[in-house]
Design a protein around this motif. Structure first.
Motif, short mmCIF file in Angstrom:
data_model
loop_
_atom_site.label_atom_id
_atom_site.label_comp_id
_atom_site.label_asym_id
_atom_site.label_seq_id
_atom_site.Cartn_x
_atom_site.Cartn_y
_atom_site.Cartn_z
N GLY A 169 -10.76 37.89 20.03
CA GLY A 169 -10.15 37.77 21.35
C GLY A 169 -8.63 37.78 21.36
O GLY A 169 -8.02 37.69 22.43
N ARG A 170 -7.98 37.89 20.20
CA ARG A 170 -6.53 37.85 20.11
C ARG A 170 -5.97 39.22 19.71
O ARG A 170 -6.53 39.87 18.83
CB ARG A 170 -6.06 36.81 19.09
CG ARG A 170 -6.45 35.38 19.45
CD ARG A 170 -5.89 34.40 18.42
NE ARG A 170 -6.42 34.64 17.08
CZ ARG A 170 -5.71 35.12 16.07
NH1 ARG A 170 -4.44 35.44 16.24
NH2 ARG A 170 -6.27 35.28 14.89
N PRO A 171 -4.87 39.66 20.33
CA PRO A 171 -4.25 40.93 19.94
C PRO A 171 -3.51 40.77 18.61
O PRO A 171 -2.86 39.74 18.36
CB PRO A 171 -3.28 41.23 21.09
CG PRO A 171 -2.95 39.88 21.65
CD PRO A 171 -4.19 39.04 21.48
N LEU A 172 -3.61 41.79 17.77
CA LEU A 172 -2.96 41.73 16.45
C LEU A 172 -2.70 43.13 15.96
O LEU A 172 -3.54 44.03 16.13
CB LEU A 172 -3.86 40.98 15.46
CG LEU A 172 -3.23 40.45 14.17
CD1 LEU A 172 -2.22 39.36 14.49
CD2 LEU A 172 -4.31 39.91 13.24
N ARG A 173 -1.54 43.35 15.34
CA ARG A 173 -1.26 44.64 14.72
C ARG A 173 -1.92 44.69 13.35
O ARG A 173 -1.92 43.71 12.61
CB ARG A 173 0.25 44.85 14.58
CG ARG A 173 0.98 44.97 15.90
CD ARG A 173 0.54 46.18 16.70
NE ARG A 173 0.92 47.44 16.10
CZ ARG A 173 2.03 48.09 16.42
NH1 ARG A 173 2.85 47.60 17.33
NH2 ARG A 173 2.33 49.23 15.83
N LEU A 174 -2.44 45.85 13.00
CA LEU A 174 -3.21 45.99 11.76
C LEU A 174 -2.39 45.64 10.52
O LEU A 174 -2.89 44.99 9.61
CB LEU A 174 -3.77 47.40 11.66
CG LEU A 174 -4.75 47.66 10.51
CD1 LEU A 174 -5.82 48.65 10.94
CD2 LEU A 174 -4.05 48.17 9.26
N PHE A 175 -1.13 46.06 10.47
CA PHE A 175 -0.35 45.86 9.25
C PHE A 175 -0.12 44.39 8.93
O PHE A 175 0.16 44.06 7.78
CB PHE A 175 0.99 46.59 9.36
CG PHE A 175 0.89 48.09 9.12
CD1 PHE A 175 -0.34 48.69 8.88
CD2 PHE A 175 2.01 48.89 9.13
CE1 PHE A 175 -0.44 50.06 8.66
CE2 PHE A 175 1.93 50.25 8.91
CZ PHE A 175 0.69 50.84 8.68
N THR A 176 -0.21 43.51 9.93
CA THR A 176 -0.06 42.09 9.63
C THR A 176 -1.21 41.59 8.76
O THR A 176 -1.05 40.60 8.04
CB THR A 176 -0.01 41.26 10.92
OG1 THR A 176 -1.23 41.41 11.65
CG2 THR A 176 1.16 41.69 11.80
N LEU A 177 -2.33 42.29 8.78
CA LEU A 177 -3.48 41.90 7.95
C LEU A 177 -3.27 42.26 6.48
O LEU A 177 -4.03 41.79 5.62
CB LEU A 177 -4.75 42.58 8.46
CG LEU A 177 -5.14 42.28 9.91
CD1 LEU A 177 -6.34 43.13 10.32
CD2 LEU A 177 -5.47 40.79 10.08
N LEU A 178 -2.26 43.09 6.18
CA LEU A 178 -2.01 43.51 4.81
C LEU A 178 -0.96 42.65 4.10
O LEU A 178 -0.65 42.90 2.94
CB LEU A 178 -1.55 44.98 4.79
CG LEU A 178 -2.58 46.01 5.27
CD1 LEU A 178 -1.93 47.39 5.37
CD2 LEU A 178 -3.79 46.06 4.35
N HIS A 179 -0.44 41.66 4.79
CA HIS A 179 0.63 40.85 4.20
C HIS A 179 0.16 40.06 2.98
O HIS A 179 0.97 39.68 2.14
CB HIS A 179 1.19 39.87 5.25
CG HIS A 179 1.98 40.55 6.33
ND1 HIS A 179 2.51 39.89 7.41
CD2 HIS A 179 2.32 41.86 6.49
CE1 HIS A 179 3.14 40.75 8.19
NE2 HIS A 179 3.03 41.95 7.66
#
Length: 272
Positions: A169-179
Motif C-alpha cells: 500500500g506504500r509508494p516506493l521507487r524500485l532502486f531503493t530496494l537495491l540499497h
C-alpha cells in the motif's frame, strides 16, 4: 662603477609563466583480459580512451558495481570463483564499444577536411530525429548496456528501470530496494508465490504492483513481466512467471548453490 650582476636565482618574468601540465590525446587502449587469477582490472587500469563525452567515469563506476558483489560472494564462499569470469565477459565488450565510439567522435571533430564536415552534418541531421537521438543518448549515458544472458524477454540482461512501485500500500521507487546490495526477486502476480527458501539468506522477495509503463532507455516500452530476478548491480538475471521455469538455474548461477533448508527451524546452512 660597474652595475651589480643579477642573482643567478632570479629568472626573467617571461620564463615564470605557468603552463598547463595535463594533456588529452586520442590514445585508446584496452586490456585483453580483466582477470588473471587473483588479479582483477577495472576502470582506467582496464581501458583508456579520449575524455570526450565523459564516458570513462560511467564505465569505470559500472566496472566496480559489476565486480563488487561478485567478488564479495566469492570471498564469502557463497559462489565459486568461476563467477568472477563473468565480470570480464560482461564488461570487456562494453569498454570495447566505448573505445570505438570515442575514436569515431574524435575523427568527426577533426577539422580541415570537407569529407569530415559532410559527415558531421549528416550525423547532426540524424540526431535531430527522435529515435537516433534516444539511441545515442542511451549509449552516451551507459543506460543501453545489455549483457548476453540468453534469449527471452527484452529485459533479460538489461538494467532494470527505476519503476514507481506500490508495496504493502506504500509508494516506493524500485532502486531503493537495491540499497542493501542483495539479489531481488520481484513478484508482480496477484496470485501464487515463488519459492526461494534455499536462497533466502541472499535474496529479498518482494510482492509489488506497478501500474505504469515499463520503459527502457534504449528500446522503449516492453511488456510487463510476471516476475523478475534482479542482480545487486541492477541488471535483470531472470524473467518469468509463477511456473518458475529456469528460476533455480538463474539463482544458482548468480547467487551460488542452494543452501540446505531446515523446514523445522526455518534456518539455512551450507553443506561442508
Amino acid at each position: 662603477m660597474s652595475a651589480r650582476p643579477s642573482s643567478p636565482c632570479t629568472a626573467p618574468t617571461s620564463d615564470c609563466t605557468a603552463r598547463p601540465g595535463s594533456r588529452f590525446t586520442d590514445a585508446a587502449r584496452q586490456a585483453v583480459f580483466y582477470r588473471k587469477g587473483r588479479v582483477l582490472l577495472a576502470g582506467d587500469a582496464a581501458h583508456i580512451h579520449h575524455s570526450v563525452g565523459g564516458r570513462g567515469l560511467n564505465i569505470g563506476a559500472q566496472d566496480a558495481v559489476n565486480l563488487g558483489w561478485k567478488l564479495a560472494q566469492v570471498v564469502k564462499g557463497i559462489s565459486p570463483e568461476s563467477l568472477l569470469d563473468t565480470y570480464s565477459a560482461e564488461r570487456h565488450p562494453v569498454a570495447a564499444r566505448v573505445r570505438r565510439n570515442t575514436m569515431a567522435q574524435i575523427a568527426l571533430l577533426r577539422r580541415g577536411e570537407d569529407g569530415l564536415k559532410a559527415a558531421r552534418d549528416i550525423v547532426a541531421e540524424l540526431l535531430a530525429m527522435d529515435e537516433p537521438r534516444q539511441r545515442f543518448g542511451a549509449m552516451m549515458s551507459g543506460l543501453d548496456v545489455h549483457y548476453d544472458l540468453g534469449k527471452g524477454h527484452p529485459l533479460l540482461g538489461r538494467r532494470m528501470p527505476d519503476l514507481d512501485l506500490t508495496i504493502d500500500g506504500r509508494p516506493l521507487r524500485l532502486f531503493t530496494l537495491l540499497h542493501g546490495a542483495r539479489g531481488l526477486l520481484l513478484n508482480f502476480s496477484k496470485t501464487g508465490g515463488l519459492d526461494i527458501a534455499p536462497w533466502a539468506d541472499r535474496i529479498d522477495r518482494i510482492y509489488a504492483d506497478c501500474d505504469g509503463p515499463w520503459q527502457l532507455p534504449a528500446i522503449g516500452q516492453v511488456a510487463a513481466p510476471g516476475a523478475v530476478l534482479v542482480r545487486p548491480d541492477g541488471h535483470v538475471a531472470w524473467v518469468g512467471d509463477q511456473r518458475q521455469h529456469e528460476l533455480a538455474n538463474a539463482l544458482t548461477r548468480w547467487f551460488g548453490p542452494a543452501a540446505a533448508w531446515k523446514a523445522d527451524t526455518g534456518l539455512a546452512h551450507f553443506p561442508t
